[in-house]
Design a protein around this motif. Structure first.
Motif, mmCIF file in Angstrom:
data_model
loop_
_atom_site.group_PDB
_atom_site.id
_atom_site.type_symbol
_atom_site.label_atom_id
_atom_site.label_comp_id
_atom_site.label_asym_id
_atom_site.label_seq_id
_atom_site.Cartn_x
_atom_site.Cartn_y
_atom_site.Cartn_z
ATOM 1 N N LEU A 166 3.002 0.746 -15.142
ATOM 2 C CA LEU A 166 3.733 -0.204 -15.974
ATOM 3 C C LEU A 166 3.492 0.071 -17.448
ATOM 4 N N ARG A 171 -4.681 7.255 -11.274
ATOM 5 C CA ARG A 171 -5.015 6.281 -10.241
ATOM 6 C C ARG A 171 -3.978 6.310 -9.116
ATOM 7 N N VAL A 172 -2.706 6.334 -9.543
ATOM 8 C CA VAL A 172 -1.628 6.360 -8.554
ATOM 9 C C VAL A 172 -1.605 7.706 -7.835
ATOM 10 N N MET A 226 -3.950 7.744 -5.036
ATOM 11 C CA MET A 226 -3.473 6.921 -3.911
ATOM 12 C C MET A 226 -2.442 7.654 -3.072
ATOM 13 N N LYS A 249 -10.464 2.910 -2.567
ATOM 14 C CA LYS A 249 -11.874 2.623 -2.831
ATOM 15 C C LYS A 249 -12.825 3.667 -2.250
ATOM 16 N N PHE A 268 -3.295 -1.893 -17.068
ATOM 17 C CA PHE A 268 -4.391 -2.776 -16.688
ATOM 18 C C PHE A 268 -5.472 -1.903 -16.092
ATOM 19 N N TYR A 306 -9.389 2.835 -8.105
ATOM 20 C CA TYR A 306 -8.991 1.437 -7.930
ATOM 21 C C TYR A 306 -8.108 1.223 -6.701
ATOM 22 N N GLY A 307 -7.198 2.182 -6.447
ATOM 23 C CA GLY A 307 -6.271 1.997 -5.332
ATOM 24 C C GLY A 307 -6.766 2.649 -4.049
ATOM 25 N N MET A 325 2.425 1.925 -8.780
ATOM 26 C CA MET A 325 3.111 1.381 -9.944
ATOM 27 C C MET A 325 2.482 1.886 -11.227
ATOM 28 N N ASP A 375 -14.872 -1.070 -16.138
ATOM 29 C CA ASP A 375 -15.606 -0.353 -15.107
ATOM 30 C C ASP A 375 -15.821 1.078 -15.576
ATOM 31 N N CYS A 398 0.819 -1.202 0.000
ATOM 32 C CA CYS A 398 0.000 0.000 0.000
ATOM 33 C C CYS A 398 0.865 1.269 0.000
ATOM 34 N N SER A 453 -3.948 5.447 -15.686
ATOM 35 C CA SER A 453 -3.264 4.671 -14.651
ATOM 36 C C SER A 453 -2.392 5.570 -13.780
#
Lengths: 576, 571
Positions: free
Chosen positions: A416, A484-485, A488, A435, A420, A432-433, A414, A424, A410, A481
């Motif tokens: 990459l 998303r990070v 987080m 919720k 991915f 995603y990271g 990442m 949704d 946690c 992506s």
């Protein structure tokens, strides 16, 4: 695992459906008894018709028959429902167990196993198990009851005839077994030949463009033809031998029918039984041999169910990731150190040996090296996708093996090369990271990364559903992506070739977003493009699993070592 | 299905003999109970022992003959169906080998494999069942009714009424369940899709601690499947009870007819025979319902096979062998190219001339048309305006074309076999010395030597036992072996690190009698080519040397700056 163990395990799993199992058992017995009772009823009615009894007498008997038939249909309906329920719930339970298992399997398992094969276990194998169970259960249940009841009814009529019937019918079993043994080798050969043909076809289809470039289609076809011919040989034989089971069992059944008839006739000649008895025995001999036929038919199905069960259980028995207590660290600043770390994917072949490294919080580390130099391995160890052979990696002074994987991971974000995103809504994908993120937080993060611009333009904005054949460009997916990070906000970042699939213009956008993301965090950057690397606090040059050079861009250039040659090679002219 | 019938032609004999034998077997089986009745009536009732023995031996003989006939049938069925399947597979494979690149874009390898494999098997099974069973079931139904009619015309009407009812039930059953099965199949695909994503994305899932979310997602898909299957099983659980009910109702009606005929009773033997025939009809019809499932699956498969057969395979009569202009390797003017079925052109107003032995770089973003340009140069997609040595590429004989121009594609495709076998794809006549030379130039010599097996090195399907960079170098070596006049590198250096990339290009420089077209996204790979073509959204937006373009072409300069490359070529 031997067959007995597999069977035991399957039965143990069925225990959860005890009630349904009991129901199907009761229904099966009831249905069979009703089915065997009906002929007696009919016989009585016919006797009374022949005897010219009064209609009232016959009607009571007919009414009984109607009840018997109605009950019969009801009971087989109940039996089908119960066995279906068991089989499909069993399939579902198996799948659920497999899904649970996926969570706990180590990453190395995913890396080494063939994904197509794993998917077959989830789909085909589970289905075969459930089907085998369904067929096996219902056939066995009704079969056993029929055999026992038929024997009882026959004994009540005549002993000699019963013994003749009992001696005749198991012959079917024997014949089936002999054929199965003979045909087994052809079935194995067929499966192998089919595997070879499929492998060749798959390879040629995937490489068809290359084949065409080099004009090798004819050679590929020639090989296909010869493999196909081999398959024909084994396929024809196995089909023929396999299809013998049915006529052969019919041969035995009809023989038994004839023998029962003839011996019945001889006994009747000496007045030892009545003609009515003969017809009853003919009827019962058919009833008696039917389950044997059916069971021999179900045998092949059970065999493949067993083979599938073995594969499913093997997956369920695969070793899991070890787990540790959670809750040791709540927030970290991102100070990482490697001390005397050794690691190899194959324990006898160490890739990384005695690696020592100290990375202060907030520094930016670039990892460079040729393909296969161990860059990705480095990340695998840091995230505990793989376990060390020896040595310790610490995060803020705590050994990472002393933390639970969840607690460790946690703190990492990442990005990459392969994005991915899953299927949704954009909201869900970004959250995603984290919720429990609010919509405001999500939009805020998207604005920061620059993804907000294109999300806004999507037909349903943040509520747009993404799916696998999504319309987003590689750059847009990568921006998502990164967002998303960003949401987080982890202490440590890993960027693994994040822009290598991208054209230069989208790369500029993504780079800007990543630059923002990296601020104030400990960062590990793996990149092919040296431009991304120059600004790092420290550059690690890896070769064959070890770090052969480290320092800043300037330091390494003046060293004139591996990094310098790697860097300069960007600009060598072929004709110079 | 009909379109596939011609493929059964070679097996006409088997398709006639097989069912005929089956028919004889069914006939014998149908007569057996009658003979049994005869034996009892004539032998037992009249106390004639010899008749019992004669009929007994006759029956055993009949059973045995029936068995022999069914063996012949099964044998013919296996020959015809397996032969049919094998021919079908050969035919499909041969056809796919002749597919154009356009067709290959339309059908993925997965679907092609599925059609050659699974679909052909389904149809093959249907052929076997057609021969083995299709004739038996209707014959038993008709035969039973016929025999019943001989016994008692009026009673037979009851049987005749029951048959349409059962047929209707079976028909409704398959009508109702087919769409359910289709939905099930869709849900199944979805489940597998999510599963595959999970397997491929395991690192991200673990990094985001999302195992629970993904498990839930999978679980929901699995639950969906289960719900759908339960729905289907509720319907299918009804089939047996309902058919049994119909046939049992028939039996009760037959008995009722017997009761109503009192005092002038229908003979007991006739009643027993009727009940026997009713059961036989039921069994035969249920067997037919299994056949229906097999045939409906096979007809779906046949449809998919037909789709492949419907693809027009290109046959060219291009036969040109001679170049008409030895100096202009590749040229075109105002070329426009649109992919078949695409709405917008992918190449617009393209004009250039590439001279013999020049090295040309092509650069541009993804989707700018670089690879399309290469595909047109290779005549993968017909485009008459592209000239190769003065003549339209489409005019050359296929084997000549392969000698003139070669492409090393982006995707590195190696095949299972030895390294030598793989290299021979490039040039079947190459000597070992030539192979080593090509490996040296492609910078593959070192790692091949390290592996120790030399040219005998085993390569697994798709080159799985090699790294991306190693595969790419072997593919380059294979392409070099072809020794064609022109060689196109379509982003062939992307998996190489910069050092290897540079060395490789240096080695390529030794080939002075070769025209090279190097396509790349990296400026470093192409900046020192003789000339560079800059592509953007299907247009050529710049042409010249690095220095020229840096000053004159905005797109090119932007690309250079983003990769830290200055006008002088040094950062």
């Amino acid at each position: 695992m031997n067959i007995q163990k597999i069977l035991q395990r399957m039965l143990a799993d069925i225990r959860h459906f005890r009630f349904a199992f009991l129901c199907s058992l009761v229904f099966a017995i009831a249905a069979t008894l009703l089915n065997l009772y009906a002929p007696l009823c009919i016989g009585t009615i016919i006797d009374r018709i022949t005897a010219q009894k009064t209609p009232a007498d016959i009607f009571s008997q007919s009414f009984l028959l109607i009840i018997v038939y109605l009950l019969y249909s009801l009971t087989i309906w109940g039996m089908m429902l119960a066995t279906n329920h068991i089989a499909y719930s069993f399939g579902y339970a198996m799948r659920t167990a497999l899904i649970k298992k996926l969570e706990k399997l180590p990453v190395s398992f995913y890396d080494t196993q063939d994904h197509g094969d794993l998917m077959t276990r989830f789909s085909n194998d589970v289905d075969l198990m459930a089907d085998g169970l369904l067929q096996g259960l219902s056939t066995l249940l009704s079969g056993i009851v029929t055999v026992i009841a038929a024997i009882a009814f026959m004994f009540s009529i005549n002993l000699t005839m019963t013994i003749i019937v009992i001696l005749c019918t198991p012959l079917t079993f024997l014949v089936g077994k002999i054929i199965a043994q003979r045909s087994h080798k052809y079935f194995v050969a067929q499966a192998n030949d089919l595997g070879h043909l499929n492998a060749h076809t798959q390879e040629m289809l995937h490489g068809l463009r290359t084949l065409k470039i080099y004009g090798q289609e004819a050679a590929a076809y020639q090989k296909f033809q010869s493999l196909n011919q081999t398959l024909y040989q084994s396929g024809q034989k196995s089909q023929f031998y396999g299809s013998l089971v049915n006529p052969s069992t019919r041969l035995v059944t009809n023989m038994a029918y004839t023998i029962v008839g003839v011996s019945g006739a001889i006994l009747a000649l000496s007045q030892r039984i009545s003609i009515g008895n003969i017809s009853s025995f003919l009827l019962y001999s058919n009833q008696f041999s039917k389950p044997f036929n059916e069971i021999s038919g179900v045998m092949t199905q059970l065999q493949s169910a067993m083979a599938s069960a073995q594969r499913v259980f093997a997956l369920l028995d695969t070793g899991e990731e070890s787990s540790a207590d959670s809750g040791t660290i709540t927030s970290v600043c991102g100070h990482i150190s490697f001390s005397h770390v050794s690691f190899g994917y194959d324990p006898y072949h160490l890739l990384m040996q005695d690696l020592c490294l100290d990375i202060p919080a907030g520094s930016r580390i670039a990892i460079v090296g040729r393909t296969g130099a161990g860059k990705t391995t480095f990340i695998n160890l840091l995230m505990r996708f793989y376990e060390l052979n020896s040595g310790v990696i610490t995060l803020d002074g705590t050994d990472i093996t002393k933390m639970s994987r969840e607690d460790l991971r946690c703190h990492f974000g990442m990005v990459l090369q392969d994005t991915f995103l899953g299927e949704d809504s954009i909201y869900q994908i970004i959250a995603y990271g984290k919720k429990n993120a609010t919509k405001e937080e999500i939009i805020q993060a998207a604005k920061q990364s620059g993804a907000h611009e294109f999300i806004k333009k999507l037909p349903q904005g943040y509520d747009t559903q993404l799916n696998s054949n999504s319309f987003l460009s590689q750059g847009q997916r990568q921006l998502l992506s990164i967002t998303r990070v960003m949401l987080m906000d982890p202490a440590i970042l890993i960027l693994d070739e994040a822009t290598s699939n991208m054209d230069t213009r989208s790369e500029a956008h993504v780079n800007a977003a990543m630059e923002k993301l990296m601020q104030g965090k400990t960062c590990f950057v793996i990149a092919h493009r040296l431009s991304t690397i120059i600004d790092s606090d420290r550059i690690l040059v890896m070769e064959q699993g070890s770090i052969i050079e480290q320092g800043t861009h300037e330091e390494l250039l003046t060293k004139q070592g591996a990094y310098a040659s790697l860097y300069n090679s960007q600009f060598i002219h072929p004709t110079k | 299905m009909k379109k596939l019938l011609p493929y059964l032609k070679p097996y006409k004999k088997q398709c006639l003999i097989g069912p005929l034998c089956k028919w004889i077997e069914a006939l014998l089986e149908l007569i057996l109970p009658t003979i049994m009745a005869f034996m009892i009536d004539q032998g037992v009732l009249k106390q004639d022992r010899s008749i019992v023995f004669t009929y007994g031996i006759l029956m055993i003989f009949m059973v045995f003959i029936g068995f022999c006939f069914s063996l012949i049938c099964q044998y013919q069925a296996s020959i015809a169906s397996q032969g049919f399947g094998t021919d079908m597979r050969n035919h499909l494979f041969e056809r796919i080998m002749r597919f154009s690149f356009e067709d290959l874009d339309r059908f993925s390898p997965a679907t092609l494999l599925n059609r050659i494999g699974n679909d052909v098997n389904q149809v093959q099974l249907a052929v076997a069942m057609l021969i083995r069973l299709a004739i038996r079931a209707p014959f038993i139904v008709i035969g039973s009714v016929f025999m019943a009619m001989i016994l008692d015309m009026e009673l037979a009407l009851i049987l005749l009424a029951a048959i349409p009812l059962i047929v209707l039930t079976l028909y409704l059953y398959s009508r109702i369940t087919t769409p359910y099965y289709q939905i099930y199949q869709e849900k199944f695909d979805r489940f597998l899709n999510i599963l595959e994503q999970n397997l491929n994305g395991v690192r991200v899932i673990r990094a985001f601690l999302s195992q629970a979310v993904e498990s839930k997602r999978l679980d929901e898909a699995s639950m969906d499947l289960q719900v759908q299957m339960t729905r289907i099983s509720r319907i299918s659980a009804l089939l047996n009870p309902i058919t049994a009910l119909i046939i049992n109702a028939t039996i009760i009606l037959l008995l009722a007819a017997g009761i109503l005929s009192l005092p002038d009773a229908i003979p007991a033997g006739t009643l027993i025979a009727f009940i026997n025939y009713a059961t036989q009809i039921l069994l035969a019809l249920v067997a037919t319902s299994n056949l229906i499932v097999i045939f409906s699956k096979a007809s779906a498969s046949a449809r998919r096979i037909n789709e492949l057969l419907a693809v027009e395979v290109m046959t060219t009569n291009a036969q040109a062998h001679e170049k008409t202009d030895a100096q202009h390797a590749l040229s075109c003017s105002h070329l426009q190219f649109t992919y078949p079925h695409a709405a917008h052109p992918s190449l617009i107003d393209i004009s250039f001339t590439i001279h013999k032995n020049e090295t040309i770089g092509v650069i541009g973003g993804t989707g700018s048309g670089k690879s399309t340009l290469a595909a047109v140069m290779m005549n993968f997609y017909p485009c008459a305006e592209m000239k190769l040595f003065g003549r339209s590429v489409a005019e050359y004989d296929a084997t000549i074309l392969q000698r003139l121009i070669t492409l090393i594609p982006q995707k590195n495709e190696l095949f299972s076999g030895t390294l030598k076998e793989n290299l021979l794809y490039g040039n079947p006549l190459a000597s070992e010395a030539e192979m080593w030379e090509a490996l040296r130039q492609a910078q593959a010599e070192d790692f091949i030597t390290v592996k120790g097996d030399g040219l005998a090195l085993r390569i697994e399907a798709g080159g799985k036992n090699l790294s991306g960079g190693q595969r790419q170098r072997l593919c380059i070596a294979r392409g070099l072996l072809r020794q064609s006049d022109i060689i196109i590198f379509d982003d062939s250096f992307s998996a190489l690190d910069f050092e290897t990339d540079a060395k490789l290009r240096q080695a390529l420089g030794e080939h002075h009698d070769m025209t090279k077209v190097i396509i790349s996204q990296r400026v470093a790979t192409i900046w020192n080519s003789d000339r560079i073509l800059v592509m953007d959204q299907g247009h050529i937006v710049g042409e010249g040397t690095h220095q020229e373009l840096f000053d004159s072409c905005v797109v090119y300069r932007e690309i250079c700056l983003s990769q830290n490359i200055a006008k002088e070529g040094i950062a």
